[in-house]
Design a protein around this motif. Structure first.
Motif, short mmCIF file in Angstrom:
data_model
loop_
_atom_site.label_atom_id
_atom_site.label_comp_id
_atom_site.label_asym_id
_atom_site.label_seq_id
_atom_site.Cartn_x
_atom_site.Cartn_y
_atom_site.Cartn_z
N ALA A 555 0.83 -1.20 0.00
CA ALA A 555 0.00 0.00 0.00
C ALA A 555 0.86 1.24 0.00
N THR A 556 0.23 2.36 -0.34
CA THR A 556 0.85 3.66 -0.13
C THR A 556 0.52 4.11 1.29
N THR A 557 0.86 5.34 1.63
CA THR A 557 0.59 5.83 2.99
C THR A 557 -0.88 6.09 3.24
N VAL A 558 -1.76 5.65 2.31
CA VAL A 558 -3.20 5.75 2.53
C VAL A 558 -3.60 4.99 3.79
N ILE A 559 -2.80 4.00 4.21
CA ILE A 559 -3.14 3.23 5.41
C ILE A 559 -2.51 3.83 6.67
N ILE A 573 8.55 -0.40 5.52
CA ILE A 573 8.38 0.93 4.92
C ILE A 573 9.52 1.16 3.94
N GLU A 574 9.18 1.18 2.67
CA GLU A 574 10.18 1.45 1.62
C GLU A 574 10.53 2.93 1.59
N ASN A 575 11.79 3.24 1.30
CA ASN A 575 12.25 4.63 1.19
C ASN A 575 11.81 5.46 2.39
N ALA A 576 12.10 4.92 3.57
CA ALA A 576 11.72 5.59 4.81
C ALA A 576 12.35 6.97 4.92
N GLU A 577 13.44 7.18 4.19
CA GLU A 577 14.13 8.50 4.25
C GLU A 577 13.27 9.61 3.67
N ARG A 578 12.22 9.28 2.90
CA ARG A 578 11.37 10.30 2.27
C ARG A 578 10.23 10.73 3.18
N LEU A 579 10.08 10.11 4.35
CA LEU A 579 8.97 10.41 5.24
C LEU A 579 9.46 11.11 6.50
N GLY A 580 8.58 11.91 7.08
CA GLY A 580 8.90 12.59 8.33
C GLY A 580 8.67 11.69 9.52
N LEU A 581 9.15 12.12 10.68
CA LEU A 581 9.04 11.31 11.89
C LEU A 581 7.59 11.03 12.27
N ALA A 582 6.74 12.05 12.19
CA ALA A 582 5.34 11.85 12.58
C ALA A 582 4.69 10.78 11.71
N GLN A 583 4.95 10.82 10.40
CA GLN A 583 4.34 9.86 9.49
C GLN A 583 4.92 8.46 9.72
N LEU A 584 6.21 8.36 9.94
CA LEU A 584 6.82 7.06 10.24
C LEU A 584 6.23 6.46 11.51
N MET A 611 19.75 14.59 7.93
CA MET A 611 18.44 14.65 8.58
C MET A 611 17.74 13.29 8.52
N ALA A 612 17.80 12.61 7.36
CA ALA A 612 17.16 11.30 7.24
C ALA A 612 17.79 10.30 8.20
N ARG A 613 19.12 10.36 8.32
CA ARG A 613 19.80 9.45 9.23
C ARG A 613 19.35 9.70 10.67
N GLU A 614 19.18 10.97 11.02
CA GLU A 614 18.76 11.31 12.38
C GLU A 614 17.33 10.84 12.64
N ARG A 615 16.44 11.01 11.63
CA ARG A 615 15.06 10.55 11.79
C ARG A 615 15.00 9.04 12.03
N ILE A 616 15.73 8.30 11.22
CA ILE A 616 15.70 6.84 11.34
C ILE A 616 16.28 6.41 12.69
N GLU A 617 17.31 7.11 13.16
CA GLU A 617 17.90 6.77 14.45
C GLU A 617 16.91 7.03 15.58
N VAL A 618 16.15 8.11 15.49
CA VAL A 618 15.13 8.40 16.51
C VAL A 618 14.09 7.28 16.54
#
Length: 699
Positions: A555-559, A573-584, A611-618
């Motif tokens: 699915a897309t982020t529709v779910i 979650i594919e390409n998690a680097e393209r999403l913000g923390l709240a959405q992840l 920034m993407a690395r920091e989001r994923i680490e959080v």
């Protein structure tokens, strides 16, 4: 109480037509952007600044640097490969060369670039085919006697308005500043309240932003540390806060139906639940019941992390309203979530003899007519999307308006639903639900008109979700592990950020992922869900997934919001680097809802930005939604949390709630004193910064 001078604001209210060059056509285009007076132009603050105070030689340029260069034309080449292109090779006294590349140009423009001619360019340095280059830099040709002579101050950059270029807007702003009245006539915050702040007056701050003084640095302006930035941010935050406080007072001045049914009418519902309410849920329900029985309109925001049980709290508020003879409406941002809410409420309320009506935009005409009649006849529970607030939807007695994930709606949409319950001097009660935890600093400013309740406890039985990060290159390994999970009876979400392949974005699409996974996992039921799937098919897919007839849902982020399948235990979650923390965090919250150990795999495309690395680490370190929200605010600002680009919202011109959080205590102090001692100035501050949009400050 000090009086406001009669002539106060007269200069600010002068129409823009007093300026040279503003005819009917320009005035109309500016009016479409809400710019009608000189004050409106004063507040068209720069969106950026450029440093043209020095010239950088070509041999000193660095990749990614934005710089001003002074060069001579060395060669000109016009070509057409995939599209027309003009390439101008330039060099300076260092004898280094650089390319200027233009894709949009005219013949007359190209003819100006003559070998040996001197020009000054400003742009970002990129890596070209053979050397550094600038693509579409700003430039101007100069004479020999102008060589080496630079400006002594930073240049402001203004936004484009449809039909009016940034340069033209800048000229109009500078012209409007010539009409600034004396500081005493311009200041709206009494001197006694600002005396100890050390900040400049409003007029001085405004001038310092539009026309930075020599010595002002880009760093001061970009970080908001400049005193002029602080002064204007303080006033803007104050105006928004005052607007929300006034909204609250206006609504609370109205009456609302007292809703206080006997506790015994709620007991059958509570007895039918397969679990006991948490202490946090009970505390929030007590807050809501106190509001409902007060006789004033409830204005309450309920925050709760993913899976904390907000829907049960909403159901009890609705049940109280229905048992008191009123109607309750719940508006959700997507048909998928609205339909799930409808099924949940039907399961809960049908045994109690309460009708639940589901209204969505894509229902057949016959079903829609029947549902509209049920609503008009007084069906107790109404659930739907934005269709709930359309003109032809008539309620018999709408006493409670509930909005789920309210930041996903335009503010005018939320107000329209509230207006459905307005009757004579009565207003409906309003309950806002969000699974996006709002940091305290943000709530203080953005939700000053709401009471806030927090469900800060998860129901027992929720299993922690183990989060790991993997490069996309390990996709085949992940698919192999998915087979094992499915063999153990588990279900899997596989989320992609794109529906179809894109030439412009390097990311796995949902369609490509579906084709790959379905091909690699014969015998396992795989389904594809995205926004283009017809509503009836969406409902069937989600029903089959919930009933475990589908094992892998691509699915897309529709779910992202609200879909509840307790048996789903893996989220990829594919390409998690393209999403913000709240959405992840929202996506991860779809799993871990049952007793099975759950996993979230964040797959990323290397290399990662900082920034993407920091989001994923959080995400790997914590599942605390409030800590994640604080970090998201720090990294991305308030826009994602509040939906500042939604229709009707009043975005900030200069203030940044994350950057300027230290100003909020002073904002609260000033707001109290202004409302008590200087109410006229309070109104003028709101009018200056928000104007006619004040109605939209909050729903």
């Amino acid at each position: 109480m000090p009086a406001v001078k009669p002539e106060f604001g007269a200069q600010a209210r002068q129409p823009i037509s007093v300026l040279h060059g503003v005819g009917p056509a320009i005035a109309r285009k500016l009016h479409e952007r809400g710019i009608d007076t000189l004050q409106d132009l004063w507040l068209q603050l720069p969106v950026a600044f450029e440093d043209r105070t020095q010239i950088v030689t070509l041999d000193a340029l660095q990749l990614g640097q934005t710089a001003q260069i002074e060069v001579r034309v060395a060669a000109v080449e016009r070509g057409f490969r995939f599209r027309p292109m003009l390439k101008v090779t330039v060099q300076d006294e260092s004898l280094r060369q650089l390319g200027l590349r233009f894709f949009h140009y005219s013949s007359s423009q190209a003819s100006q670039f003559q070998v040996g001619r001197l020009l000054r360019c400003y742009g970002q340095v990129r890596l070209g085919a053979n050397s550094f280059e600038m693509v579409h830099p700003s430039y101007r040709f100069i004479t020999e006697d102008q060589a080496g002579v630079c400006r002594d101050r930073l240049d402001p950059v203004y936004s484009n308005i449809d039909g009016i270029g940034a340069a033209t807007l800048g000229k109009l702003v500078r012209q409007s500043l010539q009409h600034l009245p004396p500081e005493a006539d311009l200041e709206l915050i009494p001197e006694a309240l600002l005396r100890d702040s050390g900040l400049p007056g409003f007029g001085a701050a405004l001038t310092a932003i539009h026309e930075p003084l020599p010595g002002t640095t880009l760093a001061e302006l970009r970080t908001g540390r400049h005193p002029a930035m602080q002064r204007l941010a303080l006033e803007e935050l104050l105006a928004h806060h005052l607007s929300l406080r006034k909204q609250r007072l206006a609504v609370k001045a109205k009456a609302a139906r007292r809703i206080d049914p006997p506790a015994s009418t709620l007991e059958p519902f509570l007895a039918g639940l397969p679990y006991r309410l948490t202490a946090a849920q009970q505390r929030v329900i007590d807050d809501i019941r106190g509001d409902l029985r007060s006789g004033q309109p409830m204005l309450r925001l309920v925050q709760g992390d993913v899976g904390s049980g907000k829907t049960v709290v909403a159901a009890l508020a609705a049940l109280s309203t229905i048992r008191a003879g009123g109607q309750a409406a719940l508006m959700a941002p997507t048909e998928l979530l609205a339909e799930q809410h409808a099924r949940t409420f039907m399961d809960w309320f049908a045994p109690l003899g309460i009708d639940t009506v589901f209204l969505a935009g894509k229902q057949t005409a016959a079903v829609r007519r029947q549902n509209l009649q049920c609503i008009a006849d007084g069906a107790g529970m109404v659930i739907g999307t934005h269709a709930l607030m359309q003109d032809h939807v008539q309620y018999r007695q709408l006493d409670l308006v509930m909005v789920d994930e309210q930041h996903r709606f335009g503010v005018d949409q939320r107000l329209s639903l509230r207006d459905k319950g307005e009757f004579e001097a009565h207003s409906p009660h309003q309950l806002i639900l969000t699974a996006t935890p709002i940091p305290r600093t943000l709530a203080m400013s953005a939700y000053a008109d709401l009471d806030v309740s927090v469900i800060d406890e998860l129901p027992p039985g929720r299993t922690p979700v183990q989060t790991v990060a993997l490069a996309n290159s390990r996709r085949d390994e992940v698919i192999a592990r998915i087979r094992d999970y499915c063999g153990q009876g588990n279900q899997i979400y596989w989320v992609c950020t794109l529906i179809d392949e894109s030439e412009d974005i390097q990311a796995q699409s949902a369609q490509a992922a579906f084709d790959l996974i379905a091909g690699c996992l014969p015998g396992i039921e795989v389904a594809l869900l995205h926004s283009k799937v017809p509503p009836a098919e969406k409902s069937r897919i989600m029903r089959d997934f919930k009933d475990n007839r589908i094992q892998v849902l691509v699915a897309t982020t529709v779910i992202e919001v609200g879909v509840d399948v307790p048996n789903a235990s893996v989220m990829v979650i594919e390409n998690a680097e393209r999403l913000g923390l709240a959405q992840l965090h929202q996506l991860r919250g779809r799993v871990g809802r049952g007793s099975t150990a759950s996993h979230c795999l964040l797959m990323y495309q290397a290399p990662l930005s900082a920034m993407a690395r920091e989001r994923i680490e959080v995400m790997r370190q914590t599942d605390n939604g409030f800590l994640i929200a604080e970090k998201d605010l720090e990294l991305r600002g308030p826009g994602e949390l509040l939906g500042t680009r939604q229709t009707g919202d009043t975005g900030y011109r200069i203030a940044d709630l994350s950057r300027d959080a230290s100003l909020l205590p002073e904002v609260l102090r000033l707001a109290e004193r202004l409302m008590q001692r200087y109410p006229e100035q309070s109104d003028l501050l709101v009018a200056r910064w928000i104007g006619s949009a004040a109605r939209f400050a909050h729903a």
